[in-house]
Motif scaffolding. Structure first.
Motif, mmCIF file in Angstrom:
data_model
loop_
_atom_site.group_PDB
_atom_site.id
_atom_site.type_symbol
_atom_site.label_atom_id
_atom_site.label_comp_id
_atom_site.label_asym_id
_atom_site.label_seq_id
_atom_site.Cartn_x
_atom_site.Cartn_y
_atom_site.Cartn_z
ATOM 1 N N LYS A 123 36.510 34.212 36.205
ATOM 2 C CA LYS A 123 35.896 33.271 35.595
ATOM 3 C C LYS A 123 36.704 32.129 35.626
ATOM 4 N N GLU A 124 37.899 32.429 35.283
ATOM 5 C CA GLU A 124 39.157 31.231 35.391
ATOM 6 C C GLU A 124 39.541 30.817 36.498
ATOM 7 N N ASN A 125 39.571 31.638 37.739
ATOM 8 C CA ASN A 125 39.458 31.425 39.262
ATOM 9 C C ASN A 125 38.740 32.005 40.014
ATOM 10 N N PRO A 126 37.889 31.515 40.486
ATOM 11 C CA PRO A 126 36.927 32.239 41.411
ATOM 12 C C PRO A 126 37.459 32.631 42.763
ATOM 13 N N CYS A 127 38.572 32.092 43.299
ATOM 14 C CA CYS A 127 39.024 32.719 44.490
ATOM 15 C C CYS A 127 40.378 33.558 44.014
ATOM 16 N N MET A 128 39.952 34.665 43.423
ATOM 17 C CA MET A 128 41.042 35.663 42.925
ATOM 18 C C MET A 128 40.913 36.613 43.804
ATOM 19 N N VAL A 129 42.351 37.226 44.101
ATOM 20 C CA VAL A 129 42.413 38.591 45.145
ATOM 21 C C VAL A 129 42.907 39.556 43.917
ATOM 22 N N LEU B 105 28.531 39.313 37.693
ATOM 23 C CA LEU B 105 28.606 40.391 36.755
ATOM 24 C C LEU B 105 28.533 39.422 35.383
ATOM 25 N N ASP B 106 27.924 40.039 34.493
ATOM 26 C CA ASP B 106 27.590 39.467 33.202
ATOM 27 C C ASP B 106 28.791 39.424 32.259
ATOM 28 N N ASP B 107 29.132 38.374 31.632
ATOM 29 C CA ASP B 107 30.223 38.286 30.660
ATOM 30 C C ASP B 107 29.622 38.720 29.301
ATOM 31 N N CYS B 108 30.436 38.368 28.335
ATOM 32 C CA CYS B 108 29.965 38.904 27.056
ATOM 33 C C CYS B 108 28.984 38.073 26.273
ATOM 34 N N GLU B 109 28.904 36.855 26.736
ATOM 35 C CA GLU B 109 27.830 35.976 26.413
ATOM 36 C C GLU B 109 26.718 36.047 27.108
ATOM 37 N N GLY B 110 26.351 36.874 28.240
ATOM 38 C CA GLY B 110 25.296 36.883 28.927
ATOM 39 C C GLY B 110 25.258 36.082 30.062
ATOM 40 N N LEU B 111 26.301 35.425 30.294
ATOM 41 C CA LEU B 111 26.380 34.418 31.489
ATOM 42 C C LEU B 111 26.893 35.237 32.658
ATOM 43 N N GLY B 112 26.392 34.771 33.801
ATOM 44 C CA GLY B 112 26.797 35.507 35.078
ATOM 45 C C GLY B 112 28.133 34.919 35.699
ATOM 46 N N VAL B 113 28.955 35.646 36.000
ATOM 47 C CA VAL B 113 30.172 35.360 36.465
ATOM 48 C C VAL B 113 30.092 35.782 38.257
ATOM 49 N N GLU B 114 30.347 34.733 39.036
ATOM 50 C CA GLU B 114 30.352 34.926 40.600
ATOM 51 C C GLU B 114 31.387 35.595 41.056
ATOM 52 N N PHE B 115 31.215 36.455 41.872
ATOM 53 C CA PHE B 115 32.337 37.130 42.627
ATOM 54 C C PHE B 115 32.259 36.847 44.148
#
Length: 875
Positions: free
Chosen positions: A731-737, A763-773
């Motif tokens: 969530k902090e950095n979408p381009c993560m290895v 993936l869904d975070d604790c608030e129900g928001l989608g985090v793109e991978f």
């Protein structure tokens, strides 16, 4: 029957009687003329009942929704599996079933007014006025009769104009009524539609067997042909020759179900009970019978079989008789009984269908798949093959299908349907089926359909009953633990209607809401039809019509509910438009994410107020993404890549360079999903020192902002903490290895998290928001790779190096599921002897480039060998 009576029935039931339905009932030879009115009356009731309950249509809709849900989840799993030619056969079949189900679901929505444009809105005032008048009257006004009559006529006319097709009594409805009264299949009452019925029966039968299209086509061709009325021969008589377990019984069962519309019409008789004991004795003791000998047992068997057959057709003339195990011991008895059927006019076999099955070889098969009988002596008894052929319509060879995986999947689907109903789906991967066939071979069960069915029940269905007590609304994926013959079960919740809703891009729950709306509407209409019948009965008998007060009030209330609901729906649209106009002025100073959140909140407020949910699904709310690499950071990555190029001959350096280059491509925010580079890898062949160096090299090259490391081992438990940490980093950095060490130790929660990343990219975070991978790079490592096999397959100079140890020789060590490998873009194999400095080999799992192992059958075989768990002395 007079036309006036027809008009009277139409007015009474509020339906239209077609000319074809009237002619079929009027010309029916099964009933006297005085019964025609009763038949048409029952047909009108049937139409009205089907319309007001929507029973058949809703059941068909639910079946299609389950079928669509099943095909979609299976297609998704097979897409991630290997794509061999034999698997492609099943994929094509699933796609056909998916398209057919979605076509019928879409047609259902169109027929039943998907946009809620129901009638009665313009009649609301008239209905309300009538209701108020009924309430105001303490007693029933006789002068009110004409008003009620006209009201009912107008309402029924509106209903018929809206649903003319659903409120027309056709020949099929009359045939169904006659079928209930006479036990004659309704498909045999209307012979004019025999060709369309044949086409449907062929299609449905081919869905129950694999690669038997020729046999099915020949059977229904004969059944649909015209036969002389005077003959006493069966409607069809067939000898099916083929090994056990190829689908001979299933063909006969399908004929009973789809031709005579009732599976219970199938009667099975085991011919081994009617074998000629004397001839069998001579055969087993290698002696010849006396010429011309006729034993008492032979005559007794003939008479017993004749009595059994006549009993069947006397009870139900339209029966499908299946004679099992026709071999040399009962050949003589059967031939004489069949000859008697053709000549004896005391019993009518003309409406029955007889199937005979044989796995022995008294026949000679030619290349056209038809069978040619040869004259022979069966255990010393002359058999005139001409006599036998004169009793049969066709002798057909049912060949064994070479596509055993398709047969296994079809049998598994039928077993699950019988055991757990259609709301559950059990899918077996190709690796699981290969293991299943191996088990059946080792246990000497066999390789035919019966053997496959037995293996499925023993190794899949029985363990399932122990793993999960309740499999209702569940999806089960059966796979193998990588490199072993152990089956593994992944159980997930499965709602077929939710899957089908997403396929149509509808809001989840839309299907159920739509069905509920239809049922409520039909309940209101049912009261109108009931009121119409009561009004006619009381008017004809001259009784007091005051009994209609309550019925009239209920009918008016039901109709007004729909009129008010439609009015509220239109008000909601107007208010939504006004609300959006008010919010538009607030958008200018808000970021895009806050704009979407504000609109979503306004829509939810409106939906709660009117208790009406939007018909289309709003896209899942995505969490605001962090920053992409800046131009300065991208230049740094390019410099690192050039530095690593100097150490291109070192294994760790080459692998890290490939990751850094992929990250540079991911940094391009304009890059669309289909064009993204490979981003999901498995690293195999690394030892502890090489892993330490790899982690250090990635950390130095990318920094903490673009690299994170998750360690899993045998002491690891849980999974929620690692999942939350991973989501927070991306969530902090979408381009993560992300490097996940020891994936074989992943807990179910974290393993499911990995599958969701590879499959959905969110993936869904604790608030129900989608985090793109989608722009993250996932690297997995494990200790399961067979280093001896890796060396012999990719590093020829290490092939005979005995210093390479097999670290996975323990079969019982923890393993991940084979399905995980097919979700990766590729596997990077390091030199087992010198992983830090040696060469690397890239095996691409998905795509057309990077490997000469594009054929999936070869790929799956290679993957199994590279992870195979075997003892050290057998490697």
């Amino acid at each position: 029957m007079l036309k006036e009576e027809k008009s009277e029935l139409e007015k009474r039931h509020g339906v239209c009687i077609s000319d074809a339905a009237f002619d079929l009932a009027d010309n029916s030879q099964l009933f006297p003329e005085k019964c025609v009115r009763g038949i048409l009356d029952e047909a009108c009731k049937l139409v009205q009942e089907n319309f007001t309950s929507c029973g058949d249509e809703i059941d068909q809709f639910n079946d299609n929704a389950r079928e669509l849900g099943r095909t979609l989840v299976e297609l998704t799993e097979l897409h991630r599996d290997d794509n061999s030619s034999k698997t492609q056969f099943w994929v094509d079949r699933l796609k056909s079933e998916r398209d057919s189900a979605s076509f019928h679901i879409n047609g259902f929505f169109i027929r039943w007014g998907f946009e809620k444009d129901f009638i009665f809105c313009e009649d609301a005032e008239k209905i309300r006025s009538l209701r108020d008048r009924v309430i105001a009257s303490s007693d029933f006004d006789p002068n009110f009769t004409l008003i009620i009559d006209q009201f009912l006529v107008d309402i029924q006319r509106s209903i018929f104009n809206r649903f003319p097709g659903n409120l027309t009594a056709r020949a099929c409805h009359v045939a169904e009524v006659i079928s209930r009264l006479t036990d004659v299949p309704f498909t045999q009452i209307i012979r004019s539609s025999i060709n369309s019925h044949k086409k449907k029966a062929v299609k449905m039968t081919n869905k129950r067997v694999v690669n038997q299209k020729h046999v099915v086509k020949e059977i229904f061709k004969i059944l649909a042909s015209e036969k002389p009325v005077i003959t006493n021969r069966p409607r069809g008589s067939f000898l099916l020759v083929g090994p056990t377990g190829v689908g001979k019984r299933e063909i006969a069962k399908s004929v009973a179900l789809h031709w005579y519309c009732d599976a219970s019409r199938l009667v099975e008789i085991d011919m081994s009970e009617y074998a000629d004991d004397y001839l069998s004795y001579c055969c087993n003791n290698f002696c010849l019978p006396f010429i011309g000998s006729k034993t008492k047992s032979s005559y007794k068997h003939q008479q017993n079989l004749w009595n059994r057959l006549t009993e069947v057709v006397a009870k139900r003339p339209y029966s499908v008789i299946l004679l099992h195990n026709v071999d040399k011991d009962c050949f003589n008895t059967l031939t004489k009984v069949l000859l008697r059927i053709s000549s004896d006019e005391s019993v009518d076999f003309s409406k029955s269908i007889i199937f005979m099955t044989s796995s022995s070889n008294p026949l000679e098969l030619d290349k056209t798949r038809d069978c040619t009988l040869k004259d022979t002596r069966v255990e010393g008894t002359e058999i005139n093959c001409g006599d036998l052929l004169s009793c049969l319509d066709k002798v057909l060879a049912v060949e064994c299908s070479h596509n055993r995986k398709a047969v296994a999947r079809l049998l598994l689907m039928e077993i699950v349907r019988e055991a757990y109903r259609e709301r559950s789906v059990v899918h077996a991967s190709n690796a699981a089926l290969d293991v299943l066939f191996l088990m059946a071979h080792e246990q000497c069960i066999g390789e035919d359909g019966n053997a496959i069915k037995k293996a499925l029940i023993e190794h899949i269905i029985s363990p399932l009953s122990l793993i999960a007590k309740d499999l209702d609304n569940a999806f089960v994926c059966v796979d193998t633990c990588v490199g072993s013959s152990k089956l593994s079960f992944r159980v997930e919740p499965h709602d077929p209607k939710s899957v089908a809703s997403r396929y149509f891009n509808f809001k989840d729950g839309k299907f159920d809401d739509f069905i509920t709306d239809i049922k409520t509407t039909m309940e209101a209409l049912a009261k109108i039809f009931h009121l119409r019948r009561q009004f006619s009965d009381l008017s004809e008998s001259g009784q007091n019509l005051s009994l209609l007060n309550n019925l009239l009030l209920e009918a008016c209330d039901g109709l007004l509910v729909h009129a008010i609901s439609l009015h509220a729906y239109k008000e909601m649209l107007i208010e939504t438009k006004n609300k959006v106009m008010q919010l538009r002025s607030q958008f200018s100073n808000l970021p895009e994410f806050d704009q979407r959140k504000l609109v979503s909140k306004a829509c939810n407020e409106i939906a709660v107020r009117y208790n009406i949910s939007p018909t289309r699904e709003v896209d899942k709310e995505i969490a605001p993404s962090g920053h992409f690499p800046t131009a300065e950071e991208q230049e740094k990555f390019k410099f690192v890549s050039k530095s690593l190029q100097k150490s291109n001959k070192i294994g760790i350096g080459k692998a890290v360079k490939a990751i850094v280059d992929a990250l540079v491509e991911m940094s391009n925010s304009s890059l669309e999903l289909p064009n993204l580079p490979p981003r999901n890898y498995m690293f195999e062949g690394l030892n502890h020192e090489a892993k330490t160096k790899l982690i250090g090299c990635l950390g130095d090259s990318l920094g903490d902002s673009f690299f994170t490391y998750i360690k899993l081992d045998e002491n690891y438990k849980g999974g929620k903490k690692e999942k939350e940490s991973l989501i927070g980093k991306v969530k902090e950095n979408p381009c993560m290895v992300v490097l996940i060490d020891g994936v074989e130790f992943a807990h179910d929660i974290f393993y499911k998290c990995l599958l969701d990343i590879f499959d959905k990219g969110i993936l869904d975070d604790c608030e129900g928001l989608g985090v793109e991978f989608w722009r993250s790079i996932i690297i997995l490592t494990s200790e399961l790779g067979n280093k001896r096999r890796i060396a012999s397959s990719f590093f020829k100079d290490r092939k005979n190096d005995v210093s390479i140890k097999a670290v996975n020789q323990n079969v019982e060590m923890k393993r991940f599921r084979t399905e995980l490998l097919y979700r990766l873009d590729g596997i990077i194999f390091f030199d087992p002897l010198k992983p830090e400095e040696g060469d690397i080999h890239f095996l691409r799992v998905h795509g057309d480039n990077g490997t000469d192992m594009k054929k999936s059958r070869l790929l799956s075989s290679i993957l199994f060998q590279l992870y195979e768990a075997r003892k050290l002395d057998t490697l």
